[in-house]
Design an enzyme around this catalytic site. Structure first.
Site, mmCIF file in Angstrom:
data_model
loop_
_atom_site.group_PDB
_atom_site.id
_atom_site.type_symbol
_atom_site.label_atom_id
_atom_site.label_comp_id
_atom_site.label_asym_id
_atom_site.label_seq_id
_atom_site.Cartn_x
_atom_site.Cartn_y
_atom_site.Cartn_z
ATOM 1 N N HIS A 161 0.799 -1.203 0.020
ATOM 2 C CA HIS A 161 -0.048 0.066 0.028
ATOM 3 C C HIS A 161 0.938 1.205 -0.154
ATOM 4 C CE1 HIS A 161 -3.264 -2.440 2.112
ATOM 5 N NE2 HIS A 161 -3.664 -2.150 1.121
ATOM 6 N N CYS A 184 -2.509 0.215 9.927
ATOM 7 C CA CYS A 184 -3.714 -0.519 9.531
ATOM 8 C C CYS A 184 -4.250 -1.171 10.585
ATOM 9 C CB CYS A 184 -3.115 -1.427 8.304
ATOM 10 S SG CYS A 184 -1.844 -2.711 8.991
#
Ligand code: GLY
Length: 255
Positions: free
Chosen positions: A160, A247
């Site tokens: 990401h 996250c």
């Protein structure tokens, strides 16, 4: 009040998605304990922590940042790029509906919250294996009336955008520029992670503190030398699941 939405580690975390890492055995009991320490750390930093129950059918369910983006005005429920993770979005929608009006990314768009780095009213959004152009366009269209500006950023060789870089306050982005396009960050200052700590850029700014994994001591030294107050946590087990410290929570203001 600052809130953190989190979820317990799934008993099936060993079956998690992996894009760029080889699978290694994950010690479930240790992962659960380390995640509790992470939650305790957030609480010590003044955040009210809400914990969703573990989901055996969602190996990656602990990574609550990916199925939703929470802004001051609305929450965007994403359509995950990883097929195995699509079911997570509905569970986050239920948890967030009491705090925000919900909007949804729809087919053919895909978008994961790990690809969204917010700096004020600008959202830098990674174009990655998990987030596509249609997802970025939908987000930009949805947020334009609310005064947000969406800047696409090319991501390469990592999961990401926030694997590659994170905003740590003081107009500064901690980054591994080999994994993203640094030119997209406009006027922000870039603090380059040491070359032997390629995954060191995932850090979470909370108040005056930057929270980061203990696994990257040279990155910690760099941050401290640069004037940041740093707190480290041991998240060795979830690091094997291609995770970081951003996250595993969704942090937002709500009464
Ligand atoms: N294991 C985290 C992810 O691939 O989404």
């Amino acid at each position: 009040m600052l809130r953190a939405l989190t979820r317990e580690v799934s008993p099936t975390i060993a079956n998690c998605e992996l894009e760029f890492l080889d699978r290694q055995p994950i010690d479930l009991a240790l992962a659960v304990e380390q995640h509790r320490q992470y939650q305790a750390c957030l609480a010590e930093l003044g955040v009210h922590v809400e914990v969703l129950p573990p989901a055996p059918d969602m190996p990656d369910g602990v990574f609550v940042e990916d199925p939703a983006i929470v802004l001051d005005e609305i929450a965007v429920i994403t359509r995950m790029g990883a097929l195995s993770r699509r079911g997570e979005s509905e569970t986050l929608a239920r948890a967030l509906a009491k705090y925000r009006e919900l909007r949804h990314i729809v087919e053919p768009g895909t978008l994961e919250g790990g690809d969204v780095m917010r700096v004020g009213k600008t959202l830098y959004v990674g174009y990655s294996r998990r987030t596509n152009v249609a997802g970025i366009q939908q987000l930009a269209t949805m947020l334009h009336p609310l005064g947000y500006f969406v800047v696409p950023v090319e991501v390469r060789d990592c999961l990401h955008l926030k694997t590659a870089c994170c905003y740590i306050g003081n107009d500064t982005v901690l980054a591994n520029r080999a994994w993203m396009d640094p030119d997209a960050l406009c006027s922000l200052k870039i603090l380059d992670v040491p070359s032997d700590e390629s995954r060191g850029a995932n850090a979470l700014r909370l108040g005056d503190t930057v929270l980061m994994p203990a696994a990257f001591p040279r990155t910690r030294e760099l941050l401290e030398r640069s004037g940041f107050r740093v707190l480290t946590i041991d998240n060795s087990e979830l690091l094997k699941a291609e995770a970081g410290v951003t996250c595993t929570s969704l942090i937002f203001d709500a009464p």
